[in-house]
Structures are given as C-alpha cells and as structure tokens.
Scaffold this motif. Structure first.
Motif, PDB file in Angstrom:
ATOM      1  N   SER A   1       0.810  -1.228   0.000  1.00  0.00           N
ATOM      2  CA  SER A   1       0.000   0.000   0.000  1.00  0.00           C
ATOM      3  C   SER A   1       0.842   1.276   0.000  1.00  0.00           C
ATOM      4  O   SER A   1       0.374   2.324  -0.425  1.00  0.00           O
ATOM      5  CB  SER A   1      -0.916   0.032   1.228  1.00  0.00           C
ATOM      6  N   PHE A   2       2.046   1.202   0.553  1.00  0.00           N
ATOM      7  CA  PHE A   2       2.911   2.403   0.643  1.00  0.00           C
ATOM      8  C   PHE A   2       4.297   2.094   0.062  1.00  0.00           C
ATOM      9  O   PHE A   2       5.296   2.154   0.778  1.00  0.00           O
ATOM     10  CB  PHE A   2       3.067   2.842   2.107  1.00  0.00           C
ATOM     11  N   PRO A   3       4.383   1.744  -1.211  1.00  0.00           N
ATOM     12  CA  PRO A   3       5.673   1.287  -1.749  1.00  0.00           C
ATOM     13  C   PRO A   3       6.772   2.343  -1.703  1.00  0.00           C
ATOM     14  O   PRO A   3       7.961   1.994  -1.678  1.00  0.00           O
ATOM     15  CB  PRO A   3       5.338   0.905  -3.197  1.00  0.00           C
ATOM     16  N   ASN A   4       6.415   3.635  -1.654  1.00  0.00           N
ATOM     17  CA  ASN A   4       7.446   4.682  -1.669  1.00  0.00           C
ATOM     18  C   ASN A   4       7.738   5.297  -0.302  1.00  0.00           C
ATOM     19  O   ASN A   4       8.842   5.782  -0.067  1.00  0.00           O
ATOM     20  CB  ASN A   4       7.032   5.812  -2.627  1.00  0.00           C
TER      21      ASN A   4
ATOM     22  N   THR B   1      -4.804  -4.611   9.506  1.00  0.00           N
ATOM     23  CA  THR B   1      -4.051  -3.957   8.427  1.00  0.00           C
ATOM     24  C   THR B   1      -4.647  -2.582   8.126  1.00  0.00           C
ATOM     25  O   THR B   1      -3.925  -1.591   7.977  1.00  0.00           O
ATOM     26  CB  THR B   1      -4.074  -4.820   7.144  1.00  0.00           C
ATOM     27  N   GLU B   2      -5.971  -2.537   8.051  1.00  0.00           N
ATOM     28  CA  GLU B   2      -6.643  -1.259   7.768  1.00  0.00           C
ATOM     29  C   GLU B   2      -6.296  -0.217   8.830  1.00  0.00           C
ATOM     30  O   GLU B   2      -6.018   0.947   8.524  1.00  0.00           O
ATOM     31  CB  GLU B   2      -8.158  -1.516   7.775  1.00  0.00           C
ATOM     32  N   TYR B   3      -6.287  -0.643  10.086  1.00  0.00           N
ATOM     33  CA  TYR B   3      -5.948   0.259  11.184  1.00  0.00           C
ATOM     34  C   TYR B   3      -4.502   0.750  11.044  1.00  0.00           C
ATOM     35  O   TYR B   3      -4.225   1.950  11.151  1.00  0.00           O
ATOM     36  CB  TYR B   3      -6.139  -0.458  12.528  1.00  0.00           C
ATOM     37  N   ILE B   4      -3.584  -0.182  10.799  1.00  0.00           N
ATOM     38  CA  ILE B   4      -2.162   0.197  10.694  1.00  0.00           C
ATOM     39  C   ILE B   4      -1.979   1.175   9.532  1.00  0.00           C
ATOM     40  O   ILE B   4      -1.234   2.155   9.631  1.00  0.00           O
ATOM     41  CB  ILE B   4      -1.267  -1.048  10.510  1.00  0.00           C
ATOM     42  N   GLU B   5      -2.678   0.940   8.436  1.00  0.00           N
ATOM     43  CA  GLU B   5      -2.535   1.830   7.280  1.00  0.00           C
ATOM     44  C   GLU B   5      -3.066   3.230   7.596  1.00  0.00           C
ATOM     45  O   GLU B   5      -2.455   4.227   7.201  1.00  0.00           O
ATOM     46  CB  GLU B   5      -3.241   1.226   6.070  1.00  0.00           C
ATOM     47  N   ALA B   6      -4.170   3.292   8.338  1.00  0.00           N
ATOM     48  CA  ALA B   6      -4.700   4.608   8.735  1.00  0.00           C
ATOM     49  C   ALA B   6      -3.693   5.312   9.645  1.00  0.00           C
ATOM     50  O   ALA B   6      -3.446   6.517   9.522  1.00  0.00           O
ATOM     51  CB  ALA B   6      -6.043   4.447   9.434  1.00  0.00           C
ATOM     52  N   PHE B   7      -3.091   4.544  10.559  1.00  0.00           N
ATOM     53  CA  PHE B   7      -2.087   5.137  11.444  1.00  0.00           C
ATOM     54  C   PHE B   7      -0.898   5.653  10.627  1.00  0.00           C
ATOM     55  O   PHE B   7      -0.397   6.756  10.870  1.00  0.00           O
ATOM     56  CB  PHE B   7      -1.612   4.130  12.505  1.00  0.00           C
ATOM     57  N   ILE B   8      -0.445   4.872   9.656  1.00  0.00           N
ATOM     58  CA  ILE B   8       0.704   5.286   8.838  1.00  0.00           C
ATOM     59  C   ILE B   8       0.396   6.596   8.104  1.00  0.00           C
ATOM     60  O   ILE B   8       1.244   7.485   8.016  1.00  0.00           O
ATOM     61  CB  ILE B   8       1.104   4.154   7.859  1.00  0.00           C
ATOM     62  N   ARG B   9      -0.826   6.731   7.608  1.00  0.00           N
ATOM     63  CA  ARG B   9      -1.172   7.983   6.905  1.00  0.00           C
ATOM     64  C   ARG B   9      -1.018   9.183   7.842  1.00  0.00           C
ATOM     65  O   ARG B   9      -0.550  10.245   7.438  1.00  0.00           O
ATOM     66  CB  ARG B   9      -2.591   7.888   6.323  1.00  0.00           C
TER      67      ARG B   9
END
Ligand SMILES: [Zn+2]
Length: 256
Positions: free
Chosen positions: A54-57, A239-247
C-alpha cells in the motif's frame, strides 16, 4: 520498498526523514498445542508485506526480527529466548543503522508481549536521537477493534491467524483444552502470569509449563474456536488500522 532489496545507492536516494521504517518482530516460542513456534514473527511479517504493497514509496520494510525475550517459556521444546539485553542491543543496532541512513520514523509491528521492555528502551533512544518510534501490538489492537477478538497466548486468536496465513502448519489433531494449575481456589490464573483475586488482578510470574502445561491459554475462546475466516477478518481489520495510522504518522514532522 524492502530494505533487503535496495542497493546502497538506492538507499541513499530513497531513504529520508519522510520514510517510515517498518519492522516486524516476534519470538520463536511455544504457542499452545497446535500453534507454530514462529507465530509471533510470521504474523507481523504478513502485516508488513500488506503495508509495503500500500505504501511502496513511503515505507521501508526491514527484515523481521524472529527472536525475542521469552524467559518463562523455555521449558517447552523449540522455544528460543535471546534475553532482554541481547534483544535491546540488536534493536539499537538496527535503529542506529536506519538513523544514520536518514530515517527518522520507525514503526515496530510487534507480535510478542515480552519484547515491549526492549522496544520502549529503543524507542526512547530513537527519540533522543531526533526520531520518533511507534509500536503496535497487533493482538491487543485486535481485541480493541472487536471485543470478540480478544486473545491470550497460543489460543484461538493466534491459531486463527496462523490458519489464515499458513494452514499447512496448523495441525488440529493435537488440539486440547487448556490445562491450568491454579495456585489455589482463591488464586486462579486468568492469564499466563495474571491471577484473579478479590475483584482485581495480581501478577505472579512462574515458568508457564508449571501454570499452563498445554502452553495455550487466554481470551474468550480456546484454540478449538479458531477458524481461518476469523484470522482473515483480523488480518484485514488490523491492516486497515495500521494503514490509517501510517497515513497520520507520515504527516508528522519529526526531524529535529
Ligand atoms: Zn504469541
């Protein structure tokens, strides 16, 4: 991106104070009668794989640290405990290498509660060096996202995740109910080291094989309740939670 796949030239170009270093870590230890020994690092490694996609860069995924601090589980065959000092030293070395490469943000995807003392120490070192670390304990988070998913150790929650991830490594024929040696009728283990007494909890440490000879205990369900579908739901939600946190984490300016 994966750190292991970069050349140093690419690392020089791509790693910056805007990058988040995502590091899965766990433990190689007993996980009840049917749980694979690698449960604690294999699950965070899978979260990292999904996050990288989801965040390759913006994210650099570090190789997983498979070994951890598990001193009360060493009576069970297959368990490896590298000790708190070794774990702290290894994590410090990893953090130093990333800080030197320009990375300031760290996300530790932790699969094993025993690692938290070392993680907090290293996180503070990172902070003092001008960075910021975050730690997510997925098994606690899962129970916060859905109370029915509350887990223990080597019981239904972790078995469900491994059934979803590596079904061929979970052998249900060894399934059995948790056997618990309570201290007394009044002092009963409600978790590996947690004793219920008089409406509250007391922490009493002993070798887990003495308290829970089957090795798996805790949460509302025993391993028998585990299904791959339950595991899939937890993988998706966490995973959805971690991705929201990363944003959110990406928006922080931590360079000092
Ligand atoms: Zn575990």
């Amino acid at each position: 991106m994966y750190l292991a796949g970069l050349s140093w030239k690419k690392a020089e170009r791509l790693l910056s104070d805007g990058t988040i270093a995502v590091m899965p870590l766990g433990s190689v230890e007993e996980h009840g009668p049917i749980g694979p020994l690698g449960t604690d690092y294999l699950i965070p490694e899978e979260f990292a794989r999904r996050i990288e996609a989801s965040f390759p860069n913006d994210v650099v995924v570090l190789p997983a640290m498979p070994y951890g601090y598990a001193p009360t589980l060493t009576s069970f065959p297959g368990t490896i405990d590298i000790g708190i000092e070794t774990l702290t030293a290894v994590l410090n070395g990893i953090a130093t290498g990333m800080l030197r490469s320009g990375v300031r943000k760290f996300l530790f995807l932790n699969g094993h509660g025993g690692n938290n003392v070392a993680l907090d120490r290293v996180a503070l070192e990172i902070y003092r060096a001008g960075g910021q670390a975050a730690t997510i304990d997925w098994w606690i988070l899962a129970g916060q996202l859905n109370r029915e998913w509350i887990g223990g150790h080597g019981a239904g929650q972790e078995a469900a995740m491994m059934m979803a991830l590596r079904p061929e490594w979970v052998d249900r024929s060894d399934l059995c109910d948790a056997e618990v040696n309570h201290f007394s009728d009044a002092l009963r283990n409600t978790h590996l080291h947690q004793i219920s007494f008089g409406g509250g909890f007391v922490r009493m440490i002993r070798d887990v094989r003495d308290s829970v000879p089957t090795g798996g205990f805790g949460g509302p369900d025993e391993s028998s309740a585990a299904t791959p579908e339950w595991g899939d739901r937890m993988f998706d939600a966490v995973t959805e939670y971690i991705e929201a946190f990363i944003r959110e984490f990406l928006k922080l300016d931590v360079g000092r």
